[in-house]
Design a protein around this motif. Sequence first.
Motif, PDB file in Angstrom:
ATOM      1  N   PRO A  32      -5.751   8.688   0.582  1.00 11.56           N
ATOM      2  CA  PRO A  32      -6.479   9.958   0.506  1.00 11.56           C
ATOM      3  C   PRO A  32      -5.924  10.872  -0.594  1.00 11.56           C
ATOM      4  N   VAL A  33      -6.713  11.715  -1.076  1.00  8.77           N
ATOM      5  CA  VAL A  33      -6.423  12.733  -2.085  1.00  8.77           C
ATOM      6  C   VAL A  33      -6.304  12.117  -3.482  1.00  8.77           C
ATOM      7  N   ILE A  34      -5.408  11.147  -3.663  1.00 15.57           N
ATOM      8  CA  ILE A  34      -5.233  10.580  -5.012  1.00 15.57           C
ATOM      9  C   ILE A  34      -6.192   9.434  -5.294  1.00 15.57           C
ATOM     10  N   GLY A  35      -6.770   8.839  -4.255  1.00 19.11           N
ATOM     11  CA  GLY A  35      -7.808   7.827  -4.429  1.00 19.11           C
ATOM     12  C   GLY A  35      -7.339   6.460  -4.893  1.00 19.11           C
ATOM     13  N   VAL A  36      -6.062   6.232  -4.935  1.00 10.77           N
ATOM     14  CA  VAL A  36      -5.535   4.932  -5.360  1.00 10.77           C
ATOM     15  C   VAL A  36      -5.759   3.914  -4.249  1.00 10.77           C
ATOM     16  N   ARG A  37      -6.155   2.713  -4.629  1.00 11.40           N
ATOM     17  CA  ARG A  37      -6.367   1.645  -3.654  1.00 11.40           C
ATOM     18  C   ARG A  37      -5.090   0.826  -3.521  1.00 11.40           C
ATOM     19  N   VAL A  38      -4.706   0.563  -2.283  1.00 10.43           N
ATOM     20  CA  VAL A  38      -3.539  -0.270  -1.992  1.00 10.43           C
ATOM     21  C   VAL A  38      -3.945  -1.306  -0.955  1.00 10.43           C
ATOM     22  N   GLY A  39      -3.145  -2.347  -0.856  1.00  8.63           N
ATOM     23  CA  GLY A  39      -3.402  -3.388   0.127  1.00  8.63           C
ATOM     24  C   GLY A  39      -2.132  -3.737   0.865  1.00  8.63           C
ATOM     25  N   TRP A  40      -2.227  -4.794   1.635  1.00  9.90           N
ATOM     26  CA  TRP A  40      -1.084  -5.206   2.440  1.00  9.90           C
ATOM     27  C   TRP A  40       0.112  -5.595   1.598  1.00  9.90           C
ATOM     28  N   ASP A  41      -0.102  -6.060   0.379  1.00 11.75           N
ATOM     29  CA  ASP A  41       1.016  -6.390  -0.507  1.00 11.75           C
ATOM     30  C   ASP A  41       1.863  -5.153  -0.770  1.00 11.75           C
ATOM     31  N   SER A  42       1.226  -4.044  -1.063  1.00 17.90           N
ATOM     32  CA  SER A  42       1.950  -2.795  -1.320  1.00 17.90           C
ATOM     33  C   SER A  42       2.591  -2.245  -0.055  1.00 17.90           C
ATOM     34  N   ILE A  43       1.884  -2.353   1.045  1.00 18.84           N
ATOM     35  CA  ILE A  43       2.406  -1.814   2.304  1.00 18.84           C
ATOM     36  C   ILE A  43       3.597  -2.633   2.790  1.00 18.84           C
ATOM     37  N   LEU A  44       3.449  -3.955   2.827  1.00 16.95           N
ATOM     38  CA  LEU A  44       4.551  -4.804   3.277  1.00 16.95           C
ATOM     39  C   LEU A  44       5.707  -4.802   2.289  1.00 16.95           C
ATOM     40  N   GLY A  45       5.410  -4.537   1.020  1.00 15.16           N
ATOM     41  CA  GLY A  45       6.447  -4.484   0.000  1.00 15.16           C
ATOM     42  C   GLY A  45       7.477  -3.399   0.231  1.00 15.16           C
ATOM     43  N   VAL A  46       7.159  -2.431   1.070  1.00 15.36           N
ATOM     44  CA  VAL A  46       8.096  -1.359   1.396  1.00 15.36           C
ATOM     45  C   VAL A  46       9.282  -1.903   2.211  1.00 15.36           C
ATOM     46  N   ILE A  47       9.042  -3.006   2.931  1.00 11.66           N
ATOM     47  CA  ILE A  47      10.118  -3.633   3.717  1.00 11.66           C
ATOM     48  C   ILE A  47      10.984  -4.442   2.751  1.00 11.66           C
ATOM     49  N   PRO A  48      12.221  -4.011   2.525  1.00 12.02           N
ATOM     50  CA  PRO A  48      13.072  -4.688   1.532  1.00 12.02           C
ATOM     51  C   PRO A  48      13.241  -6.183   1.812  1.00 12.02           C
ATOM     52  N   GLY A  49      13.010  -6.971   0.775  1.00 19.55           N
ATOM     53  CA  GLY A  49      13.229  -8.406   0.854  1.00 19.55           C
ATOM     54  C   GLY A  49      12.149  -9.181   1.566  1.00 19.55           C
TER      55      GLY A  49
END
Length: 132
Positions: A32-49
């Motif tokens: 929201p607000v910035i309108g950038v599209r993300v997916g599970w790759d970006s979300i799961l990528g937050v978990i180190p390693g």
Amino acid sequence: MVQTSLPSADTGDRLARIARVAALLDSRFRVPVIGVRVGWDSILGVIPGIGDAVTTVPAGWMIWQGYQMGARKRTLARMGLNAGIDLIVGGVPIIGDLFDVAFKSHKKNLALLQSDMQRRIIHASSEEVAHG
């Protein structure tokens, strides 16, 4: 080995499945607000390693599908390179997370496969005209 036969109907089904997976991994959600599209790759990528390693599995599946569809070795190598870059750079804390949002390796790999299959169709059609 140069294949001159047209891709089968199965190829279209496989590309559609790959497109769905690529969309889930690279652009499923809109921030929201910035309108950038993300997916599970970006979300799961937050978990180190773990996150980037987990999303390498579907990347490998896409490469395997490309191999089964008869994609050129060059295309498969580029897909592997994209997956490797995503895994290595994506594993760097913070910078890797931002990289994952921008790089979208799964969509890049889908585009490579689609282009390769289109090239096969054009090549096979020209072969048929030349020999027909």
